[in-house]
Scaffold this motif. Structure first.
Motif, short mmCIF file in Angstrom:
data_model
loop_
_atom_site.label_atom_id
_atom_site.label_comp_id
_atom_site.label_asym_id
_atom_site.label_seq_id
_atom_site.Cartn_x
_atom_site.Cartn_y
_atom_site.Cartn_z
N LEU A 47 0.90 -1.19 0.06
CA LEU A 47 0.06 -0.03 -0.06
C LEU A 47 0.80 1.18 -0.13
N PRO A 48 1.94 1.61 0.84
CA PRO A 48 2.91 2.51 0.82
C PRO A 48 3.13 2.77 -0.52
N MET A 58 0.61 3.99 -2.82
CA MET A 58 0.22 5.39 -2.61
C MET A 58 1.27 6.36 -3.03
N ARG A 59 2.56 6.12 -2.94
CA ARG A 59 3.52 6.92 -3.58
C ARG A 59 3.65 7.03 -4.96
N LEU A 108 0.72 6.69 -6.68
CA LEU A 108 -0.59 7.52 -7.00
C LEU A 108 -0.34 9.07 -6.55
N GLY A 109 0.65 9.25 -5.96
CA GLY A 109 0.73 10.83 -5.13
C GLY A 109 1.35 11.77 -6.32
N ASP A 110 0.89 11.82 -7.32
CA ASP A 110 1.24 12.83 -8.47
C ASP A 110 0.20 13.00 -9.11
N LEU A 117 -1.93 10.18 -11.48
CA LEU A 117 -3.43 9.86 -11.05
C LEU A 117 -4.46 10.00 -12.15
N ARG A 157 -6.93 7.33 -13.86
CA ARG A 157 -8.39 7.59 -13.96
C ARG A 157 -8.77 7.19 -15.66
N LEU A 211 -10.02 0.88 -3.09
CA LEU A 211 -9.01 1.90 -3.53
C LEU A 211 -9.28 2.52 -5.03
N VAL A 262 -12.08 5.08 -4.84
CA VAL A 262 -11.66 6.32 -4.37
C VAL A 262 -10.89 7.12 -5.31
N LEU A 263 -10.34 6.47 -6.04
CA LEU A 263 -9.36 7.37 -7.07
C LEU A 263 -10.11 7.74 -8.33
#
Lengths: 109, 109
Positions: free
Chosen positions: A24-25, A28-29, A31-33, A37, A41, A103, A106-107
């Motif tokens: 997961l981390p 998340m990392r 997706l952290g852009d 993202l 999508r 998840l 959410v995205l």
């Protein structure tokens, strides 16, 4: 000397983390852009695409797109499949849902 | 010259992004670290804690904990409230749920 296969393109091994190893981390990392993202999508809405189509849809140089798609693939968010010289990208929706239920919703909501 | 308040501790303004400004890539980036994800899960399970308690629970130096809590606060994941000299940290569960429904469940399930 044994003969080598002529067409390596379709046999090329593109590495992907197995579903059980999705972390997961790390995801998340990845997706952290904002751009990554957007890629996720787009793949969620439109299904699999090749790199050129994704570049066009997002108005990006294909090198930029390739770079971000590599990060998504290495994190286990997307799958890249070789078809001849083309690279077809898809979201690993089922794998993500299995490991981190909700998840993808959410995205994309 | 106007007199200044003596006790600044409880009046100190700790900045937090408003709920409407919460940004998914920023939040994903903040969550893209095993330790920060542990902090979030701990706050989700146990409610508000001060920085010292969180450090003890995770076996971390408090400076490390403070650093990661600052990143979580700046991203809008947690709220830090001053109580005298103590800092009480809580998860912004309702704000996150309002903006990104299901996200906290994904993190904590």
């Amino acid at each position: 000397m044994p003969s080598m296969p002529v067409n390596l393109g379709s046999r090329e091994k593109i590495p992907h983390p197995p579903t059980a190893a999705l972390d997961l981390p790390t995801i998340m990392r990845a997706l952290g852009d904002p751009l990554r993202l957007d890629l996720v999508r787009l793949l969620a809405r439109r299904g699999q695409r090749n790199c050129g189509e994704l570049s066009d849809l997002l108005g990006l140089p294909s090198s930029t797109c390739s770079y971000h798609l590599r990060l998504l693939r290495e994190a286990g968010v997307t799958r890249t499949r070789a078809e001849g010289t083309a690279r077809i990208i898809s979201l690993r929706r089922d794998d993500l849902e299995e490991r981190f239920p909700g998840l993808v919703d959410v995205l994309t909501s």
